[in-house]
Scaffold this motif. Structure first.
Motif, short mmCIF file in Angstrom:
data_model
loop_
_atom_site.label_atom_id
_atom_site.label_comp_id
_atom_site.label_asym_id
_atom_site.label_seq_id
_atom_site.Cartn_x
_atom_site.Cartn_y
_atom_site.Cartn_z
N HIS A 26 54.20 48.12 32.91
CA HIS A 26 54.73 46.76 32.74
C HIS A 26 55.51 46.44 34.02
CE1 HIS A 26 56.97 43.37 31.11
NE2 HIS A 26 56.17 43.40 30.05
N SER A 42 55.12 43.93 43.14
CA SER A 42 53.67 43.71 43.21
C SER A 42 53.17 43.85 44.65
CB SER A 42 53.33 42.32 42.66
OG SER A 42 53.66 42.22 41.29
N ARG A 59 44.72 45.25 35.88
CA ARG A 59 45.69 44.27 35.38
C ARG A 59 44.97 43.14 34.66
NH1 ARG A 59 46.27 45.69 40.61
NH2 ARG A 59 48.29 46.34 41.48
N VAL A 64 48.68 46.26 31.50
CA VAL A 64 48.56 46.99 32.76
C VAL A 64 48.16 48.42 32.40
CG1 VAL A 64 49.75 47.86 34.80
CG2 VAL A 64 50.30 45.59 33.91
#
Length: 325
Positions: A26, A42, A59, A64
């Protein structure tokens, strides 16, 4: 996948991002653990994927998951990070002080610290008195603190994932009463005798949320109320002033400061327990940490700190975390 070893140079920060996302699955929770913006996290993951030449996570808008390559590389990343921590500790040697939050001048943590200082006098173990594992855990994860003591089961799962801990003690809980209270003359105070009372248990102080939670669990169904939220009280002198001015009775543990005009009485029927663990950042390596762990283990064994009295009270989650029954 083909990687040129001559040019392969991955920053530890990228590996730490990878491992944290793999543990949380997550991005928002992982970013919170790392104290990063989600966009920055990210970006780090994408950069690492470019470095290794493969996608590490699949994703979707809902989930995820690790890819097969991510599963394969995860144990290697963990070993590299552990080695990096060991290298950093070796470079610092014994010159870097270890910052140890003992909660208060009278506490289980203070006893462990004193024993570690006695057995390893060359190490610099610096005491802090933040009081409250919830606040201390945030400082540990942010690198502003190394070790603390308290109730691990009161922390959120995402915070616990970034920590390691050692069960140290099951402290017996007590109540701090004004010396003119009707129960002050008792050697022990049965919990039922507190029905209708209101006790201060740190409500309103976000640093001690784990203690307030334990109090609420203990009081439920017993007709005992938690005092209304009050701003966090810092320092022994200020604590004594506020408690005496407001006339509060206080939920405490057997390890507690002396307060003029008040008496500390153990609680019984049942004996409520407050679990204390020694807590540090996952992967931390330092000779001072080793000394503290040795001291905690020695004291717990010699004094029976982890023995649970028959008929005592302890939430199931706390018992599981302290490995007692």
């Amino acid at each position: 996948m083909s990687v040129s070893y001559a040019s392969f140079d991955v920053e530890p920060r990228l590996l730490r991002a990878f491992v944290t996302v793999a543990e949380e699955l997550h991005f928002t929770r992982a970013a919170a653990r790392l104290y990063l913006a989600q966009q920055a996290l990210s970006r780090d993951i994408r950069r690492l994927e470019r470095e290794v030449g493969a996608e590490l996570f699949s994703r979707t808008t809902r989930a995820v998951a690790l890819t097969a390559e991510g599963e394969r590389l995860l144990p290697y990343a963990r070993r590299v990070l552990a080695a990096y921590e060991e290298f950093a500790a070796a470079c610092a040697g014994e010159s870097r002080p270890l910052l140890v939050d003992v909660g208060g001048p009278v506490s289980t943590g203070r006893r462990v610290l004193a024993e570690a200082r006695r057995t390893a006098p060359r190490l610099e173990l610096v005491a802090r008195y933040h009081s409250g594992l919830t606040g201390a855990a945030e400082r540990i994860l942010a690198g502003r603190l190394d070790v603390s003591f308290g109730r691990v089961a009161g922390l959120s799962a995402d915070v616990r994932a970034g920590l390691e801990y050692l069960p140290v003690r099951l402290e017996r809980m007590a109540v701090l009463l004004s010396d003119d209270h009707s129960l002050a003359g008792c050697d022990r105070v049965p919990l039922d005798a507190l029905r209708g009372e209101t006790l201060y248990a740190g409500a309103g102080n976000p640093d001690t949320a784990e203690w307030t939670d334990l109090a609420e669990r203990l009081f439920v169904g017993r007709g005992i109320a938690v005092a209304e939220p009050f701003p966090g009280i810092e320092g022994e002198e200020e604590f004594v002033r506020v408690i005496r001015k407001r006339g509060w009775a206080v939920l405490a543990s057997e390890e507690f400061i002396e307060v003029p005009g008040m008496v500390l009485r153990p609680l019984v029927d049942p004996v409520p327990l407050s679990p204390v663990a020694m807590v540090w950042r996952r992967g931390l390596r330092h000779p001072g940490l080793d000394a503290l762990r040795d001291a905690a283990g020695e004291l717990a064994g010699a004094r029976g700190w982890l023995a649970r009295p028959s008929g005592s009270w302890l939430p199931d989650a706390d018992a599981a975390g302290m490995r007692v029954s």
